[in-house]
Each structure stands twice: as C-alpha cells, then as structure tokens.
Motif scaffolding. Structure first.
Motif, PDB file in Angstrom:
ATOM      1  N   PHE A 146      -5.810  -6.770  -7.668  1.00 35.72           N
ATOM      2  CA  PHE A 146      -4.765  -6.548  -6.669  1.00 35.72           C
ATOM      3  C   PHE A 146      -4.477  -7.808  -5.850  1.00 35.72           C
ATOM      4  N   ARG A 147      -5.410  -8.750  -5.840  1.00 37.27           N
ATOM      5  CA  ARG A 147      -5.159 -10.002  -5.132  1.00 37.27           C
ATOM      6  C   ARG A 147      -4.055 -10.808  -5.809  1.00 37.27           C
ATOM      7  N   VAL A 199      -5.186  -7.707   0.433  1.00 34.65           N
ATOM      8  CA  VAL A 199      -6.296  -6.865  -0.016  1.00 34.65           C
ATOM      9  C   VAL A 199      -7.619  -7.324   0.584  1.00 34.65           C
ATOM     10  N   MET A 208     -12.271  -1.847  -1.509  1.00 32.72           N
ATOM     11  CA  MET A 208     -11.112  -2.363  -2.242  1.00 32.72           C
ATOM     12  C   MET A 208     -11.398  -2.331  -3.729  1.00 32.72           C
ATOM     13  N   ALA A 226      -9.351  -5.402   3.370  1.00 33.83           N
ATOM     14  CA  ALA A 226     -10.175  -4.229   3.079  1.00 33.83           C
ATOM     15  C   ALA A 226     -11.649  -4.611   3.129  1.00 33.83           C
ATOM     16  N   ARG A 247     -10.468  -5.513  -6.586  1.00 37.47           N
ATOM     17  CA  ARG A 247      -9.973  -6.457  -5.588  1.00 37.47           C
ATOM     18  C   ARG A 247      -9.327  -7.685  -6.236  1.00 37.47           C
ATOM     19  N   PHE A 303      -8.860   0.870  -0.391  1.00 34.88           N
ATOM     20  CA  PHE A 303      -7.862  -0.047   0.161  1.00 34.88           C
ATOM     21  C   PHE A 303      -7.982  -0.172   1.682  1.00 34.88           C
ATOM     22  N   ALA A 328       0.835  -1.206   0.000  1.00 39.05           N
ATOM     23  CA  ALA A 328       0.000   0.000   0.000  1.00 39.05           C
ATOM     24  C   ALA A 328       0.866   1.251   0.000  1.00 39.05           C
TER      25      ALA A 328
END
Length: 539
Positions: A356-357, A363, A350, A366, A353, A346, A101
């Motif tokens: 970003f996973r 994540v 999210m 979130a 999601r 975030f 982050a």
C-alpha cells in the motif's frame, strides 16, 4: 408455426432487436438512480438521525429492482445500492488517511454487498422470495464481518436501529436477527404489488415480533447496583496531531477526575465504585514513565475508586505497543489489565504495508500494535466489568466473549478514542452499536470517550446520560448489575449461522430450478418444440 431446427454447430442469435436495446438503455439509468437512492435511504436511517424506518424502505427499493433479474444485473444494481449506502456512512474513515482509505473501503464493502444481491436476484422469483432474500442479507453481513483483513462489520443494519421497534429482537438473536427483520420488512413491501395477502404478513410480522419481545427485555438488577463514573477529559484540539500532545490528554483526564473527587466530597455527586477512562487517555506508558504513573495514582487516591485507564504500553519482550486498559487501584496501583484483541486495520495495524505504500506514504501513520488474547475484564467488588475497546464493539463474537469470560460480566465498558475523526458521524454510529450490545446481552454499558460522545446506556438500550463533543465531562450513574444471560448471549453465533445456511440452500435450489428450466424440451431439434414457453420460443 413450428420453429425450424437449429444445427448443432450454429449458435442461436440472442441479440435483441434495436428497439428493445433502446428500451433497455432508457430503463437502465433510472434503475441505477433508484438503486443509489435506495442505498442512501438506508444511510439516512443511521445515527445521528433517528429515522430508523427509512431502512425497510431502502430494502423495498432493492427488492423491486432485483425481482426477476439475472445474477449479473443483481450484482450491478447491488453495487450501486451499496455505494449509495456505504460511501456516506464511511465518510469518517477519510479523516485519518484521506481518500485512499475512505473510497477503496466503501467500494470493497459495496462489492461484497453486490455479491449478496447477485444471489438475491437468483432467489427473487422463488416462492417466499422475501424470506430467502432477507436470509441472504444476513449471510452477506456475516461475510463482511470476516473478510477482508479480519472483517469490517460497521454497516450492519442493526447498528442503525437503536431507536427502532426492531431493537428488542437483539435480545433473542443478536444483531443478525435485527438485520433479518429489517430486510424482511423491506423485501415484503416490495412484494405487496404481487399479492398483498402473501406479502402483508412478511411486512407486519417482524415489527410485531419486535414489539412483542419488548416487555421481556431484562433491566432488573438481579446482582444489585453499582455507581460507575465515565470521564471525558477532552483533547487539546481535534485532528491527527492530538497524539503529539499526549501529556496534555493525560493531564485533562486527571484534572477532570480530580474535579469529580471534589464534587463527591461536596456532596454534588455520589461516590463511584469504579471509574472508566477512555482509550488512549494515557498514551504515555505509566510503567516506563514515573511521572505518568504518579498522576494516575493521585487521581485514583483522590476519587477513592479504582480507575480503568486506557493506556498505550510498550511490551518489554518485543518493544511493540499494546492498546491496553489498566485497572489502577487507589491503594495498590496497577492490579489488572485488558489488551485490545480486535485491532483496526489501516489504523492500529497496516496489512501489506509495503504494497500500500506504493500508493501513498500515509500508510506509515498506521501503527504496529499487537493484539491481546484474554477476553476477561475486571472485577471490582460486585462489579464484573467486560471491556470492549472502541473498534471491538462492532464485532458480535468479540463482545460476547468478553461478556461470558471469567464466569460472566454484569456490566460492559466501552473505552474509546474518537478524537481523530473530529466532528464526523463516527462517534454517533459507535454509540448506536453500544446501545445494540446493551439489549443483546442485557447489560448496562458505560461508554467513555476522550472527546465524546461519552454515554451511560441502560440494559434496554436507552441513553440515560451523555456528553457533547469536544468538551470535558464526567458522567456518574447508579447502574443495575445483571447476571442473567439473554437468549442471544446463550445462542451466540448460532442464529447467524442457521440463517446464512438457509439462505445458501435457497440459492442452491434456485440454481437447480434454473438449470432444470434451461434443459431442452423433449423432442428438441425434431420440430416438436412449442413456441410459447419453450427454449426456442423464449429466444
């Protein structure tokens, strides 16, 4: 000697000689180091430090570096300057999900800063360049406040100025005018070496304007006064795992409110008209859990005042959570509510999601919170309380909407939960925002935090009472109720829009001048070019 004509299909060689290339390399590293140092100076101007005067010096460094540079160089130098500023400023974001982050966020914000500095480089040689560059800084802050993911305005320069001479300007043009004044002073300093007679007014006028406005910052209670209490119940321990101890957090806030009630009965504290609990003071939904409702009800009856309770509610229509402040009356129970409108990406939500996973399973920490839509806060007798929950206080438009909704608020409450971020500088940075909002809208601000720092802020931005970190406490104060709107409240986003537009007009003018200067001189290619100043001579 006349330069020979160049054939149309023969490119002009623009590679500098080896000696010049060596000089450029030797000069690049010091410029990079200076850019990083300039950004770091701006970071050091932010709370918890009170060295607000470092910010103009950081901009002066940036102004020196950008003068006469190409846009590409302006982008690169601005990126380094932005990293020097924002990487340490946003260190607290790493407390939640780690480096995934913190560093990408700092880099993204620095890239957006670099977009602005590239444009600043283009206007850096125009007459009055410091003015145009400062206007472009306002435009850059506007960009970061709306993009990406709804914007992240955390690094606005105004939020580093709660102690400075520029702060009163917030009552005239809001946070954007404060940022413009700081940047103008710095860019004016950078121009002193190019003619102090022209540059000195640009350095002095912003400071003088702030001092001149100071006597007009309103603090008088034109709608009377009210006694308000802020409760800081504390959390069992710092860190992410405090959410697993939701009942302990609720118990802490109830216990500290009961202690306040005892102090009132003993004459040690005044009877509050309204009590403000922090965000997440009850992560247990009191509408689904009768035991939580009974605890809150008892606290309200004992303290004999309505309590604004920060609670996590699960909506019956979709089963998804809302970050809500519930007004709990000692006689009637829950009578009103405000749901947070500007959610933290975030964290509470999210975006993307699944994408970003791919990089980290963190994540999934979130939330899936849903935003509210109604900006109106609470009315308790003479108190008309605007509510801006935690992250919302960073957004100019969100705060203004809450202040002007429902006929206008006369006090601002900022319930917040900073326990996740431990002992980082986050809570001090957020308190600075509340101080800027107090001056911007001419309202007293009550900051109530689960673990600190809670504070009472006067309409002139001064902190009259505050708590420490990770300790229980109760702040009780008689606050002025102010209905008079500041010029900044009345104008809203107009100053920012006008300054942004002027900065972009300056860029368009600078590009037009560049394009006109790059055209071949009359007679080009006929042997009539001048070697001093013409395109061939410059090459």
């Amino acid at each position: 000697m006349v330069a020979p004509p160049v054939a149309p299909d023969q490119p002009v060689a623009d590679t500098p000689p080896p000696a010049r290339r060596r000089r450029d390399v030797r000069g690049t590293l010091p410029r990079i180091a200076l850019a990083a140092a300039g950004g770091a100076l701006v970071f050091l101007s932010f709370p918890p430090r009170s060295a607000w005067w470092l910010a103009p010096i950081g901009f002066a460094v940036l102004g020196v570096l950008l003068h006469g540079r190409r846009m590409r160089a302006g982008f690169g130098l601005g990126l380094v300057w932005g990293l020097g500023f924002l990487t340490p400023l946003l260190r607290w974001t790493g407390e939640f999900v780690g480096l995934i982050a913190w560093l990408p966020l700092a880099l993204t914000c620095a890239v957006l800063v670099a977009v602005g500095t590239a444009l600043m480089a283009r206007v850096s040689t125009l007459p009055g360049a410091p003015v145009w560059m400062a206007l472009l800084w306002v435009a850059d802050e506007w960009l970061r406040s709306v993009f990406p993911f709804g914007g992240f305005p955390w690094g606005k320069i105004a939020f580093g100025q709660p102690e400075g001479w520029y702060l009163p300007l917030a009552s005239v043009g809001g946070a954007p005018l404060v940022g413009f004044a700081v940047a103008l002073t710095g860019f004016g300093l950078a121009w002193l070496g190019r003619g102090w007679r022209r540059a000195a007014p640009l350095v002095v006028l912003p400071l003088a304007a702030g001092l001149a406005v100071t006597p007009f910052v309103g603090v008088a209670p034109d709608q009377g006064t009210a006694v308000v209490a802020a409760i800081q119940g504390n959390v069992p321990r710092a860190g992410l795992d405090f959410n697993a101890q939701r009942r302990a957090v609720l118990d802490n806030h109830v216990a500290r409110t009961l202690q306040l009630a005892e102090d009132v009965r003993a004459g040690r504290e005044r009877q509050p008209d309204v009590v403000v609990w922090p965000e997440n003071s009850s992560d247990i939904d009191p509408f689904r859990n009768p035991d939580a409702a009974a605890l809150i009800d008892r606290a309200a009856r004992e303290v004999k005042a309505p309590i604004a309770v920060g609670a996590v509610l699960v909506d019956r229509s979709d089963g998804l959570p809302r970050n809500t402040v519930v007004l709990w009356d000692p006689e009637r129970g829950p009578v009103d509510s405000y749901t947070k409108r500007q959610l933290q990406p975030f964290g509470e939500t999210m975006p993307y999601r699944s994408f970003f996973r791919l990089f980290t399973e963190a994540v999934d920490r979130a939330g899936t919170f849903q935003p509210g839509s109604d900006p109106e806060g609470f009315t308790v007798g003479r108190v008309r309380m605007a509510v801006d929950t935690c992250y919302e206080v960073a957004f100019d438009g969100v705060v203004r909407e809450s202040v002007t909704a429902g006929g206008g608020a006369n006090i601002i409450a900022v319930p917040t939960n900073n326990a996740t971020f431990g002992f980082t500088e986050m809570t001090y940075q957020q308190l600075a925002m509340s101080r800027v909002r107090a001056v911007e809208h001419g309202r007293a601000v009550v900051v109530s935090a689960t673990s600190g720092v809670s504070a009472i802020v006067a309409p002139d931005g001064s902190v009259t009472r505050r708590t420490g970190l990770f300790e229980p406490g109760a702040l009780v104060a008689e606050l002025p109720l102010r209905g008079e709107a500041t010029l900044a409240t009345r104008l809203g986003a107009w100053p920012e829009w006008v300054m942004t537009a002027l900065g972009l007009v300056a860029v368009a003018f600078g590009l037009a001048v560049q394009r006109r200067g790059s055209r071949p001189a009359p007679g080009a290619g006929t042997g009539e070019e001048e070697t001093d100043g013409g395109p061939a001579g410059a090459a």
